[in-house]
Design an enzyme around this catalytic site. Sequence first.
Site, PDB file in Angstrom:
ATOM      1  CD1 TRP A 163      -3.043  -1.346   0.765  1.00  0.00           C
ATOM      2  CD2 TRP A 163      -1.458  -2.492   1.860  1.00  0.00           C
ATOM      3  NE1 TRP A 163      -3.519  -2.613   0.986  1.00  0.00           N
ATOM      4  CE2 TRP A 163      -2.575  -3.348   1.667  1.00  0.00           C
ATOM      5  CE3 TRP A 163      -0.339  -3.007   2.532  1.00  0.00           C
ATOM      6  CZ2 TRP A 163      -2.599  -4.662   2.108  1.00  0.00           C
ATOM      7  CZ3 TRP A 163      -0.363  -4.321   2.972  1.00  0.00           C
ATOM      8  CH2 TRP A 163      -1.479  -5.138   2.759  1.00  0.00           C
ATOM      9  CG  ASP A 164       3.953   4.256  -1.451  1.00  0.00           C
ATOM     10  OD1 ASP A 164       5.056   3.974  -0.970  1.00  0.00           O
ATOM     11  OD2 ASP A 164       3.735   5.297  -2.098  1.00  0.00           O
ATOM     12  CE1 TYR A 165      -1.282   3.324   3.941  1.00  0.00           C
ATOM     13  CE2 TYR A 165      -1.599   1.026   4.530  1.00  0.00           C
ATOM     14  CZ  TYR A 165      -2.122   2.251   4.169  1.00  0.00           C
ATOM     15  OH  TYR A 165      -3.484   2.402   4.045  1.00  0.00           O
TER      16      TYR A 165
END
Length: 806
Positions: free
Chosen positions: A475-477
């Site tokens: 999630w591109d966290y």
Amino acid sequence: MKTANNPPSNISRLLIFCFGILLALIGLALCLPGIKLVSLGGSFYYALAGALIVVSGVLIAMRRMAGAWLYGIIFLATVIWAFWEVWPSDSWFWPLVPRLVVPTVLASILLLLVPFFPAYRTGGAGKRVPFIGAVTLVLALVITLVSAFEPHGVIKNAYVPNADWKHSPETDEAGNEWRQYARTSMGTRYAPFKQITPENVSQLKVAWTFRYGDLPTGSAEDQNTPIFADNTVYTCSAHNIVHALDAVTGKTRWRFDPQAKSLMWERCRGLTYYEPSSPVALQQVNQVAHTSDAHCSARIVMNTIDGRLMQLDAKTGQPCKEFGQDGTVNLNAHLGKIDPGYYIPTSAPTVMENLIISGGWIWDGMRIGEPSGVIRAFDARTGELVWAWDMGNPGIDKLPPPGQTYTLGTPNVWSTPAYDAKLGLVYLPTGNATPDFWGGKRRPFDDRYSSAIVALDIKTGKERWHYQTVHHDLWDYDIPSQPALYDVPDGKGNSIPALIQLTKRGQIFMLDRRTGTPIAEVEERAVPVDPLPGDWMAPTQPYSVGMPQIGNTVLTEAKMWGTTPLDQLYCRIRFKELRYEGEFTPMSVKGTLVYPGSFGGMNWGSASIDESRGMLIVNDMRLARYVYMVPRDKAPKDFSLSSKTHGEGYFPQAGTPYGVTTGNLMSPLGVPCNQPPYGTISGIDLATRSVVWEVPAGTVQDTGPFGIKSGLKIPLGMPSLSGPMTTASGLAFYAGTQDFYLRAFGTTTGKLLWESRLPVGGQATPMSYIARDGKQYVVLSVGGARQSPERGDYIIAYALPDGVGQ
């Protein structure tokens, strides 16, 4: 009987007819999309209300009282429905606005037209009833408008003073200066100065302004926090042009232009001031330079956007030729193939003792096998490589063998590390392995170190511990914020050396920085598991339940927003079209809603800690994003890197089965689809680990629908970048809002105590120092807010008038 020659009758008939047609059109605009919303499993309100409004509009156009009565019933039902759907809510105001304002405006107009209906026969005092009703509704609208200028959703709790809080030794050792991005290696952005206070901050005035002449245009952004040492302010522009300024007057002492260029993502978040740590070290430097004078006895250390590590003489601005090759170390070496724009060191270099730690930002949506995320430590005196940490090949602790590179595509460190000299540890906030949204080809070490805090031994670069905040991140966290190092009470009269880590998820982790063990409770919670073919998902994810969670509420259809019922309806449809099961919703071809989005939560601005009071000050943004996985056979064949800005658009993820289309979930008016606030500033008591206050971050004065400035100081709470800075007197300064202001808040109250209008917006963190004239200055780099087309090139310093506070 009225005749065609009676102007009032003709006008009233025309007005009623036009209003009826308008109402019918609005009904159609609600009904038809409302039917689609129902087909997606959403609310029945819009389809039903829209259909009835169409009937009401037609009847009104025919001047039949039945139409007015029908709209009155619809209006009352809408009021009941609005409160029912919003309840329960921490704040009623903004959720009710799109549901009730437009219907109330229409009801007010209708009441004024009712006396002109042929069937309206009421005489005497009854003639005034519609007028009284209209006035009542208009009064409600006026009250709503006035209330819009007051902050909503504010949290106010009592702060309990605690005598256990004290400055870190690093804070006191820094004296009156600000030599690093966060002032000290501890990452707290805390100035131990008391000259500017909550009582006198209202008298703060501009002391000097400097124009640096490098306007950030295109993808360039001014995100620079200046530094201060030896009565000189040092600042860098988005293209790495460095200026040394007199700290009292703002006059230029020297300028250096490295002629740095990048295809995109041009920014310089900071510089570092470095002095060789001992007379022996300085003597060694001078021997290399073949001089006995104080050549480069103090240095400015800088990364450039084209992959260079440079040192400049702090006195003259000339390159320190004994460092690397003529003052430069090539950071691009041994990283693998670097296409234009693929590797950019955007954050300030970290200098610890006589070492410089270097990471860098990798354009991580492009392909399998992007440049390596290796972390390297260089001798701060000579530029010689001292150690390297290649997580994919720990056996390579310096240069890779001839003809080889460091491991490609590993998680990188694009944010700023923090370090504890006493423990001998440097703390790395890592990104995620490339590409972002499909991880089927990630290697075990990619999954081990992605989105984690990694503690390395300063002298050797060997891992001591690591702690992961997201497992198998899809999630591109990645971790965007610099860790904050601060000692917290253990409840037994002693303290624990803590590391406080902000994340894009809105989770705040508090770890023992000696071991990586959580101090505040963390629990693993089950999350949805439904991976795309060839990928896998972690069955649980870590939640920091022992610390407040900021801005990461679970979204629902009812929490979709708009300025009117029409764009709110659009956003509700978009919500139902996308897959959403919370912050770890699986990726899909259908489309996934990601919230908090990849911009945060919290981002690179990081936290500040009022060390005198144990108050953690954070700002966040709340923007929902969509992600569509595009099968390779349907993916665009042509791709231009130069067209990509701020994480919007299509990203190929070459080497995987899917490309990606992603962006912010916005209404047709250019307003975020999730309900406000879109950003807040919060104060957290580290003793109780609870929120003491929270306020919306900024107003809509310099933004609005379609990107048009509203000019209205409505404190909606806008997406916030950069970070806060706190002082010993109990002030928190912040400027990263979408409106053009630098503000000061009370660190324990959240009360707005002062604000100063800026020529353009800002997205840099303020800093503070005490200069040779004995005054405390607050300095901000002002180059333009992220979403605004207005750009500037200002460095602005503020101080109190003579005799105040000294």
